[in-house]
Design a protein around this motif. Structure first.
Motif, PDB file in Angstrom:
ATOM      1  N   MET A 156      26.826 110.130  21.101  1.00  0.00           N
ATOM      2  CA  MET A 156      26.344 109.966  22.486  1.00  0.00           C
ATOM      3  C   MET A 156      26.600 111.228  23.300  1.00  0.00           C
ATOM      4  SD  MET A 156      25.125 106.827  23.548  1.00  0.00           S
ATOM      5  CE  MET A 156      23.804 107.895  22.960  1.00  0.00           C
ATOM      6  N   SER A 201      42.234  97.996  30.096  1.00  0.00           N
ATOM      7  CA  SER A 201      41.162  97.981  29.098  1.00  0.00           C
ATOM      8  C   SER A 201      40.240  99.185  29.184  1.00  0.00           C
ATOM      9  CB  SER A 201      40.363  96.685  29.162  1.00  0.00           C
ATOM     10  OG  SER A 201      40.076  96.335  30.476  1.00  0.00           O
ATOM     11  N   ARG A 260      25.667 103.089  27.717  1.00  0.00           N
ATOM     12  CA  ARG A 260      26.894 103.342  28.469  1.00  0.00           C
ATOM     13  C   ARG A 260      28.143 102.928  27.709  1.00  0.00           C
ATOM     14  NH1 ARG A 260      25.411 104.369  33.671  1.00  0.00           N
ATOM     15  NH2 ARG A 260      23.578 103.328  34.518  1.00  0.00           N
ATOM     16  N   ARG A 268      27.928  93.595  36.258  1.00  0.00           N
ATOM     17  CA  ARG A 268      27.582  92.785  35.100  1.00  0.00           C
ATOM     18  C   ARG A 268      28.342  91.468  35.171  1.00  0.00           C
ATOM     19  NH1 ARG A 268      28.138  97.931  32.924  1.00  0.00           N
ATOM     20  NH2 ARG A 268      30.360  97.542  32.595  1.00  0.00           N
ATOM     21  N   LEU A 269      27.779  90.482  34.508  1.00  0.00           N
ATOM     22  CA  LEU A 269      28.410  89.160  34.509  1.00  0.00           C
ATOM     23  C   LEU A 269      29.135  88.932  33.195  1.00  0.00           C
ATOM     24  CD1 LEU A 269      28.900  86.289  35.499  1.00  0.00           C
ATOM     25  CD2 LEU A 269      26.630  85.685  34.660  1.00  0.00           C
ATOM     26  N   ARG A 280      44.236  93.103  32.901  1.00  0.00           N
ATOM     27  CA  ARG A 280      43.762  94.258  32.143  1.00  0.00           C
ATOM     28  C   ARG A 280      42.756  95.083  32.922  1.00  0.00           C
ATOM     29  NH1 ARG A 280      45.518  93.381  27.052  1.00  0.00           N
ATOM     30  NH2 ARG A 280      45.390  91.316  26.102  1.00  0.00           N
ATOM     31  N   GLY A 281      42.228  94.499  33.951  1.00  0.00           N
ATOM     32  CA  GLY A 281      41.286  95.248  34.778  1.00  0.00           C
ATOM     33  C   GLY A 281      39.886  95.333  34.213  1.00  0.00           C
ATOM     34  N   PHE A 282      39.529  94.426  33.300  1.00  0.00           N
ATOM     35  CA  PHE A 282      38.169  94.498  32.775  1.00  0.00           C
ATOM     36  C   PHE A 282      37.154  93.916  33.739  1.00  0.00           C
ATOM     37  CE2 PHE A 282      40.013  90.621  30.994  1.00  0.00           C
ATOM     38  CZ  PHE A 282      39.091  89.672  31.414  1.00  0.00           C
ATOM     39  N   LEU A 294      38.273 103.793  26.472  1.00  0.00           N
ATOM     40  CA  LEU A 294      37.941 105.216  26.448  1.00  0.00           C
ATOM     41  C   LEU A 294      38.525 105.870  25.208  1.00  0.00           C
ATOM     42  CD1 LEU A 294      36.803 107.723  27.760  1.00  0.00           C
ATOM     43  CD2 LEU A 294      38.916 107.931  29.078  1.00  0.00           C
ATOM     44  N   PRO A 316      47.812  95.970  29.026  1.00  0.00           N
ATOM     45  CA  PRO A 316      47.174  97.258  28.756  1.00  0.00           C
ATOM     46  C   PRO A 316      45.865  97.375  29.534  1.00  0.00           C
ATOM     47  CG  PRO A 316      47.639  96.063  26.712  1.00  0.00           C
ATOM     48  CD  PRO A 316      47.951  95.146  27.840  1.00  0.00           C
ATOM     49  N   GLN A 344      32.221  94.871  36.658  1.00  0.00           N
ATOM     50  CA  GLN A 344      32.023  93.586  35.996  1.00  0.00           C
ATOM     51  C   GLN A 344      32.672  92.487  36.826  1.00  0.00           C
ATOM     52  OE1 GLN A 344      31.633  94.844  31.392  1.00  0.00           O
ATOM     53  NE2 GLN A 344      33.662  94.208  31.991  1.00  0.00           N
ATOM     54  N   ALA A 374      35.238 103.828  34.507  1.00  0.00           N
ATOM     55  CA  ALA A 374      36.108 102.748  34.966  1.00  0.00           C
ATOM     56  C   ALA A 374      37.556 103.228  35.067  1.00  0.00           C
ATOM     57  CB  ALA A 374      36.017 101.565  34.009  1.00  0.00           C
ATOM     58  N   LEU A 375      37.942 104.016  34.093  1.00  0.00           N
ATOM     59  CA  LEU A 375      39.314 104.522  34.099  1.00  0.00           C
ATOM     60  C   LEU A 375      39.561 105.363  35.350  1.00  0.00           C
ATOM     61  CD1 LEU A 375      42.023 104.980  32.797  1.00  0.00           C
ATOM     62  CD2 LEU A 375      41.028 106.847  31.472  1.00  0.00           C
ATOM     63  N   GLN A 383      23.752 108.819  29.271  1.00  0.00           N
ATOM     64  CA  GLN A 383      24.202 107.668  30.058  1.00  0.00           C
ATOM     65  C   GLN A 383      25.693 107.842  30.303  1.00  0.00           C
ATOM     66  OE1 GLN A 383      21.257 105.865  30.975  1.00  0.00           O
ATOM     67  NE2 GLN A 383      22.194 103.990  30.220  1.00  0.00           N
ATOM     68  N   PRO A 384      26.132 107.744  31.537  1.00  0.00           N
ATOM     69  CA  PRO A 384      27.564 107.905  31.814  1.00  0.00           C
ATOM     70  C   PRO A 384      28.372 106.864  31.054  1.00  0.00           C
ATOM     71  CG  PRO A 384      26.291 107.676  33.847  1.00  0.00           C
ATOM     72  CD  PRO A 384      25.357 107.416  32.711  1.00  0.00           C
ATOM     73  N   ASN A 385      29.444 107.277  30.481  1.00  0.00           N
ATOM     74  CA  ASN A 385      30.297 106.361  29.739  1.00  0.00           C
ATOM     75  C   ASN A 385      31.068 105.452  30.701  1.00  0.00           C
ATOM     76  OD1 ASN A 385      33.079 105.654  28.729  1.00  0.00           O
ATOM     77  ND2 ASN A 385      32.034 106.203  26.846  1.00  0.00           N
ATOM     78  N   SER A 386      30.868 104.148  30.521  1.00  0.00           N
ATOM     79  CA  SER A 386      31.443 103.251  31.530  1.00  0.00           C
ATOM     80  C   SER A 386      32.964 103.132  31.430  1.00  0.00           C
ATOM     81  CB  SER A 386      30.791 101.873  31.476  1.00  0.00           C
ATOM     82  OG  SER A 386      30.634 101.431  30.177  1.00  0.00           O
ATOM     83  N   ALA A 387      33.504 103.313  30.251  1.00  0.00           N
ATOM     84  CA  ALA A 387      34.963 103.240  30.131  1.00  0.00           C
ATOM     85  C   ALA A 387      35.613 104.395  30.880  1.00  0.00           C
ATOM     86  CB  ALA A 387      35.373 103.265  28.663  1.00  0.00           C
ATOM     87  N   ALA A 388      35.087 105.582  30.670  1.00  0.00           N
ATOM     88  CA  ALA A 388      35.654 106.752  31.344  1.00  0.00           C
ATOM     89  C   ALA A 388      35.538 106.603  32.852  1.00  0.00           C
ATOM     90  CB  ALA A 388      34.940 108.021  30.886  1.00  0.00           C
TER      91      ALA A 388
END
Lengths: 330, 330
Positions: free
Chosen positions: B1, A48, A112, B90-91, B112-114, A53, A46, B60, B52-53, B45-50
């Motif tokens: 947020m 992430s 974020r 980020r680490l 998963r692409g995290f 989101l 899946p 990261q 990233a998607l 703050q821009p949502n990082s999940a959105a």
DNA sequence: TTGTACGCGTTATCAG
DNA sequence: CTGATAACGCGTACAA
């Protein structure tokens, strides 16, 4: 990368069914079997970001502190990492904060949403930091001294009690003139340990003065070495307490070079009880502040809070332990 | 947020314009000003999940290795962390892999692409690990020995050369009977150091046997202590090389207890040159494997690869350096 | 139990 | 230079 749609097609079901299988909601046995087969087949994982989101959770916890060159923080990190590794959460590490500015900047990025929780052990006190922490929308666990006006889960070690144990131990073993090598008093630990030292000394009616209270410019062995070399005359003292083991290691090095015998001429006590303490020669008496355990506790507090956001704020106090070794007893 | 939509409304522009301002695409001056004001106002703050998607990037980087209780890895982590801190990445830390299974599991979750990239320093060799690394769709930087059939960016330290330097140094300072305390030979470093030791010894026509080659059960001081105590008679040797400084520290402790004088009776050399080396007494001669620098290099390689995915695979070799201290010279 | 369809917050395309 | 809108991949009402 395979998506949930590809799995659905392969299994001949809808994406909803695939999602259900993954998230453990009801599904008929043969449906589940086909979905699982398809997942294996495609090596589906899946995404992430998409998941985050949708469910508004990143499954990440951020650990922030000053600096990884301090072994005590390494221990803490280990504790946190251990505990988190048996959870679904990933650990994201954010260290190397050399100034309040950097912490502030970092705290701001928390908005974020890349982390579901923040475990922070700030070395500096600053109203801005306190303010920002209070305003964060996510769970925070603070390891260390709680700033004024902040009300979050907290794991706290009674370092004052530890210092007191160290002093009493020295007195009981016949020491009378105790000096203190502190770290930078601009830091939380520095400030607290200074206060604790002075309080204990007064309570025990022990003499001390400014000249018996040195301030190293960092919590490092080198700083400890430089600090101890600034004492006018080491012979004025028969014991030195250092604000951490690294300082003590530096001080010990100096004593060895100057042929000051430890513990005969001077007893030496450190704080943190890092691995180093038992490897030095003489081995170093140290107050164990249980950094690894605090890390574990902090992570557990975080996991609980995440599972139960509305539970009352907890404060867990850890008791230090004096580990007596050769550097303080003949 | 606050979302980008809220900012747009507040500024009286479209979300597209807000996005452009954020990402630095052209915008009229007054549009930009209003958007910035709205952003400040709402603390957006821009949502990082959105993000990233949409852009398929997590910002990261994952650092994976065996175990944080080894100070050499702490150094590496510091190097990586430092370099990454001045980037947008980020680490994320993933350590404590006690088995091949766990590494395999971890590698699988990479799908998963995290994380946009993986910096990995595997202590075990296993075909499954090699296979999985090769199949990863993301950039990988491997720190350590490249497994067969893997072709990714690599930072490598010539530990064989380091061992050779140590042996030559001992020979030059008059030592003749050199023993070796190795770590577990099931690990990559263990295997490589064993081979390197034997090769150098042969080249120099130095005698060695199985009884001069011990294997500790871990890379820890305790294991070093136990290992050295298994030598039938220490008097057979006038020098011991340990596969890392922690082992050496344990060995040194044993010698001190048994009143074996270092370096007079036995010279001691470690590997890694961690902070501990200069704090022991006597100070420990050690081969600096430049762990922190390797971490920096690995992170830089990763950043370059991320910026330029199709550039040819790089291998950077780091040269060790022998740091001579008291434990090997009179 | 299963499938359809919508929305999470962004970015990027394409008309205007 | 700007605005409307279509994805990105997933979870989940809601309807069947």
């Amino acid at each position: 990368m395979a998506t949930i749609g590809a799995v659905a097609k392969q299994a001949g079901v809808s994406i909803a069914s695939v999602s259900r299988v993954i998230n453990g909601t009801a599904a008929r046995a043969d449906t589940e079997k086909r979905v699982r087969a398809a997942i294996d087949d495609l090596g589906y994982q899946p995404n992430s970001a998409a998941r985050a989101l949708k469910v508004r959770q990143s499954e990440q916890i951020c650990l922030s502190f000053d600096d990884l060159s301090n072994p005590a923080y390494v221990l803490m990190t280990r504790g946190v990492g251990q505990t988190l590794s048996s959870s679904k959460y990933r650990l994201i590490l954010s260290s190397a904060f050399s100034s309040v500015e950097e912490i502030v900047k970092h705290l701001e990025t928390m908005g974020r949403g890349f982390a579901d929780g923040l475990i922070i052990s700030p070395i500096y006190s600053d109203p801005r930091i306190a303010e920002l922490i209070s305003q964060l929308k996510m769970p925070v666990v603070l390891v260390g001294t709680m700033p004024e006006g902040v009300n979050v889960d907290n794991v706290y070690v009674d370092s004052a009690a530890g210092l007191d144990m160290a002093i009493k131990h020295l007195v009981e073993t016949g020491r009378k003139n105790i000096a203190f090598i502190n770290g930078p008093v601009a830091t939380n630990p520095g400030r607290r340990r200074k206060a604790a030292f002075e309080k204990s000394m007064k309570q025990l009616n022990l003499a001390f003065s400014n000249s018996s209270n040195l301030q190293a410019e960092a919590f490092t062995p080198e700083a400890g070495y430089r600090a101890i070399s600034e004492f006018r005359d080491l012979k004025n003292f028969d014991a030195i307490i250092c604000a951490n083991d690294q300082l003590a290691a530096g001080a010990m090095k100096f004593c060895v070079e100057k042929r000051v015998a430890i513990p005969r001429d001077i007893a030496l006590v450190g704080i943190d009880n890092i691995d180093l303490a038992s490897l030095l020669r003489p081995t170093l008496t140290s107050v164990d502040l249980r950094a690894e355990e605090r890390g574990q506790i902090a992570a557990r507090l975080m996991l609980k809070r995440l599972a139960n956001p509305d539970s009352p704020v907890k404060k867990i106090t850890v008791q230090p332990q004096l580990i007596i070794r050769e550097s303080s007893v003949a």
